[in-house]
Design an enzyme around this catalytic site. Structure first.
Site, PDB file in Angstrom:
ATOM      1  N   ASP A  15       4.692  -4.397   9.345  1.00  0.00           N
ATOM      2  CA  ASP A  15       3.263  -4.630   9.129  1.00  0.00           C
ATOM      3  C   ASP A  15       2.598  -4.579  10.490  1.00  0.00           C
ATOM      4  O   ASP A  15       2.962  -5.337  11.392  1.00  0.00           O
ATOM      5  CB  ASP A  15       3.106  -6.014   8.483  1.00  0.00           C
ATOM      6  CG  ASP A  15       1.688  -6.242   7.976  1.00  0.00           C
ATOM      7  OD1 ASP A  15       0.863  -5.308   8.073  1.00  0.00           O
ATOM      8  OD2 ASP A  15       1.420  -7.362   7.512  1.00  0.00           O
ATOM      9  N   ASP A 111      -1.118   0.884   7.358  1.00  0.00           N
ATOM     10  CA  ASP A 111      -0.499   0.098   8.433  1.00  0.00           C
ATOM     11  C   ASP A 111       0.692  -0.725   7.971  1.00  0.00           C
ATOM     12  O   ASP A 111       1.077  -1.665   8.637  1.00  0.00           O
ATOM     13  CB  ASP A 111      -1.555  -0.794   9.093  1.00  0.00           C
ATOM     14  CG  ASP A 111      -2.145  -1.797   8.112  1.00  0.00           C
ATOM     15  OD1 ASP A 111      -1.865  -1.672   6.897  1.00  0.00           O
ATOM     16  OD2 ASP A 111      -2.884  -2.683   8.549  1.00  0.00           O
ATOM     17  N   GLU A 112       1.261  -0.417   6.836  1.00  0.00           N
ATOM     18  CA  GLU A 112       2.480  -1.128   6.467  1.00  0.00           C
ATOM     19  C   GLU A 112       3.386  -0.259   5.600  1.00  0.00           C
ATOM     20  O   GLU A 112       2.918   0.678   4.939  1.00  0.00           O
ATOM     21  CB  GLU A 112       2.178  -2.448   5.757  1.00  0.00           C
ATOM     22  CG  GLU A 112       1.451  -2.281   4.439  1.00  0.00           C
ATOM     23  CD  GLU A 112       1.291  -3.599   3.689  1.00  0.00           C
ATOM     24  OE1 GLU A 112       2.311  -4.279   3.450  1.00  0.00           O
ATOM     25  OE2 GLU A 112       0.156  -3.935   3.335  1.00  0.00           O
TER      26      GLU A 112
END
Lengths: 418, 378
Positions: A15, A111-112
């Site tokens: 993350d 973003d993860e």
């Protein structure tokens, strides 16, 4: 693959910390250590915080907070407009680095993502892999991340949330009673505000309460999801890391909180048109089209309605979306001031798997369109992607909202992969 | 009123009339069947206000006595009970009697039914077709025209006019055309109409299918009367009256392309069985799509692919292929419907491009045409 079925898996959840803000800081080191926020449109009085740096968060600034409120809390706040091209480029680099560890990656947003490192872990210490990965990303891209290590996706996700920024957290099954169960139920991945409220009514306040709750009562309350959540609370989650999951999009949408609550039909028309443009652009980027259109209206009192219409044919043109959502609006808007408008195209499919039965009364139009598409494709193949698009007068990026935008990026990463 | 009749004679008339009666109707009395006894015979009437059918049983025909002991009068009986009663009567001889209080007695053998009827004066007057615009044609030919076109009417109410079959008559040529906008079926035959001409006469698909079921295969002729909102088909013992659809039927003749890029000549039976096999793996929700590509002067490749089921490819040798190479996708259902409707041994298919209509006709140029729009694959 001769592996025992019950063999424990090793799953990472990575993350990125304050991703948009971190990318801005990496690009402009002068911003380092300062309270920074990315907001929808700083010129708009009611622009909304999309993300913020830890320095800003320390002052109480939160995602989705209106800008004016954030400025009150932190007058020296630096506010930037989102630059989605920049974030997309950074995301692509990150996922490329992840793919050097294992091809078994499932991006879930810009973003993860999850990684199944079981096979790599047979030869290398998984903790060392995580440490190196985190260091490499930080060194090469100046982007901080948190990694959760666990035997399944759910626990990995919970673990990565436990220590930020630059944390590495291992969550084993045996750690569950001490680490997971005391947490409030609202912090559990997969439990939203509504579900938390429902669970509260049957006395479930912590993840531990859920783990021990009566399974039949849960099923009555939440349906099949009740059982799944209870399993997760007990650390059971057999979902595989699926590199193709991102391709299975079913809906593509865009929504916008208006600068001011409005009952002005012209204002509403303007936003319908902007949102339809966004959705059209996303559909085109994914080479997709959809068969159901949904209009979402949130009123000044936060009451939200969604109304949708099933169509006989797949559409991807903003004109169609505007016309249909306008019909829905005329039919269902009760005249109360509107705070947020959203347009979503559902039942979306990639065009290559869509078939269209041609119509005697319109095939000639369709034929002209097909020729144009074909020419654009041919030129793009010859001169590189996106040299030419159909003219649609889009101002790139500035009205994009976070969630839908993220989905687009995931497709990009996979394309850049080949 | 009173009459005596043979059960089988009455039953076949009742069955014809039942085709027009619907249990769901805005006018309650239309759920009933009107029975009228006249000096020279019995008339049964049923109607759902779109379709009305009158069946006439003459007292005497071809030296046979069909109805006896007639005392004129009329009554309406509920269609839910009357036909079943007649069907299940114990003997062939049926005595039918109604009193002034609309109570009906039906006797057969030792069975006696008493039924409550309704006053026939409350039954709506069927529109009387006042016109001299009529022409005659053989029933068999009419039934063939219906079978070859009516399957192509639209099932969707989005364009109501397309739910009907368009009939036109000009220069003693009768034309039936139906299209759901994805395919079009058209058939022409010469008739002796004495120069009578009409166009934009659109018979609801449901009416024309009921007509086809009601007309017996016989060597008789049917007289067709056309007004601007009704059409009447009159045979010796039957009047079939249908409302016409409102609106303008689109001008379809100009939509039929005439430039041809590829022509395939093939045996209808071979095409049907090959496409039918390929369609086994084509899914309905994906338009039953089958692909056709030409290879050389005599070979077709017919294939279908459903990623989650499997795929099939079959080569078919045809009589001849002329013109450009071709790759096209289409709904197997539409093509099979069309090939079956054409009902000839050899067909000719004119293709005008992968995204344009193709036309199936008998090789020996009968006046029938089946046009189909392909499926666009992106």
């Amino acid at each position: 693959m001769v592996r025992k079925k019950n063999h424990a898996r090793v799953i990472f959840h990575i993350d990125m910390n304050c991703f948009y803000a971190s990318v801005e800081i990496a690009a402009n080191p002068k911003l380092k250590g300062k309270p920074l926020a990315i907001a929808g449109d700083p010129r708009e009085r009611k622009g909304i915080i999309v993300t913020s740096s830890y320095e800003a968060r320390a002052k109480g600034i939160k995602t989705t907070m209106p800008l004016w409120q954030a400025r009150k809390l932190c007058p020296e706040l630096i506010v930037l407009k989102p630059d989605f091209d920049k974030y997309r480029a950074a995301s692509r680099k990150i996922f490329t680095m992840l793919s050097q560890v294992t091809p078994r990656i499932q991006p879930v947003s810009i973003d993860e993502g999850y990684m199944d490192v079981t096979e790599v872990a047979a030869e290398h210490d998984p903790i060392a892999i995580a440490v190196n990965l985190q260091k490499d990303i930080f060194k090469q891209l100046q982007l901080p991340s948190s990694i959760g290590i666990a035997p399944n996706k759910f626990l990995a996700k919970m673990a990565s949330d436990m220590k930020k920024p630059l944390g590495i957290t291992i969550l084993r099954k045996r750690d569950i009673p001490q680490k997971l169960w005391p947490m409030p139920i609202g912090d559990m991945h997969g439990v939203g505000v509504k579900t938390a409220e429902k669970l509260d009514k049957i006395g479930v306040q912590t993840i531990g309460d859920l783990a021990h709750a009566d399974i039949y009562q849960l099923k009555r309350l939440l349906g099949i999801n009740g059982e799944r959540l209870r399993n997760r609370a007990n650390g059971i989650d057999n979902n595989p890391v699926d590199p193709d999951a991102v391709n299975e999009f079913k809906s593509i949408g865009s929504s916008q909180t208006l600068p001011e609550d409005t009952v002005d039909p012209r204002e509403i028309q303007k936003w319908l048109s902007i949102l339809a443009e966004n959705v059209e652009r996303r559909l085109k980027r994914k080479q997709a089209a959809g068969k159901t259109i949904q209009l979402m209206l949130r009123y000044h009192d936060r009451k939200t309605i969604t109304r949708s219409k099933k169509l006989p044919d797949y559409i991807d043109q903003k004109e169609d979306m505007i016309q249909i959502t306008n019909d829905l609006l005329q039919k269902h808007w009760d005249g109360e001031p509107i705070r947020l408008i959203g347009i979503t195209v559902q039942d979306a499919e990639e065009k290559k798997s869509i078939l269209k039965q041609l119509d005697l009364f319109s095939y000639e139009k369709e034929e002209t369109k097909a020729k144009l598409d074909h020419t654009i494709q041919a030129l793009n193949q010859k001169y590189g992607k996106d040299v030419i698009r159909k003219s649609d007068g889009i101002h790139k990026g500035d009205t994009d909202l976070r969630t839908s935008f993220q989905k687009d990026v995931l497709m990009d990463y996979q394309k850049s992969d080949d | 009123m009173k009459f005596t009749i043979q059960q089988s004679t009455l039953m076949s008339s009742v069955q014809d009339v039942m085709k027009a009666i619907s249990s769901r109707t805005a006018t309650p009395i239309l759920t009933g069947m009107k029975i009228e006894a006249k000096e020279n015979g019995i008339v049964l009437t049923g109607s759902d206000s779109d379709i009305s059918i009158e069946s006439y049983i003459p007292a005497e025909s071809d030296d046979n006595v069909n109805v006896e002991n007639i005392e004129p009068g009329s009554i309406v009986l509920h269609a839910r009970y009357f036909p079943e009663i007649i069907r299940k009567l114990p003997e062939n001889n049926v005595e039918f009697e109604a009193d002034e209080n609309f109570r009906v007695t039906i006797r057969s053998g030792k069975a006696e039914f008493n039924l409550n009827g309704q006053n026939a004066e409350e039954y709506p007057q069927l529109p009387i077709v006042h016109t001299d615009n009529s022409f005659e044609m053989p029933i068999a030919l009419l039934k063939q025209m219906i079978k070859q076109t009516s399957f192509a009417v639209s099932a969707m109410e989005t364009r109501p006019i397309l739910t009907g079959v368009n009939i036109s008559l000009k220069d003693n040529i009768l034309n039936f055309t139906a299209t759901d906008s994805h395919r079009l079926a058209s058939k022409e035959i010469p008739v002796e109409a004495d120069g009578l001409a009409f166009s934009n006469v659109v018979i609801p698909g449901k009416s024309i299918n009921e007509l086809n079921k009601t007309l017996d295969d016989s060597e008789d002729t049917v007289e067709i009367y056309v007004t601007n909102n009704q059409i009447l088909f009159k045979t010796r013992h039957l009047n079939f009256l249908s409302r016409l659809l409102d609106g303008n039927y689109p001008e379809t003749s100009r939509l039929i392309p005439n430039q041809v890029k590829t022509v395939i000549y093939a045996k209808t039976k071979d095409l049907i069985s090959t496409i039918d096999r390929a369609s086994l793996l084509a899914r309905e929700e994906r338009n039953n799509v089958v692909k056709l590509s030409t290879s050389g002067q005599q070979t077709l490749e017919i294939s279908s692919n459903s990623p989650e089921i499997g795929n099939v490819t079959e080569e078919l040798t045809v009589t001849a292929i002329e013109g450009e190479e071709l790759k096209i996708s289409f709904s197997s259902k539409y093509v099979l419907d069309a090939l079956k409707a054409i009902d000839v041994e050899d067909v000719k298919i004119d293709f005008t491009g992968a995204m344009r209509p193709f036309i199936i006709r008998p090789t020996n140029e009968e006046k029938i045409l089946q046009l189909i729009l392909p499926v666009r694959t992106y």
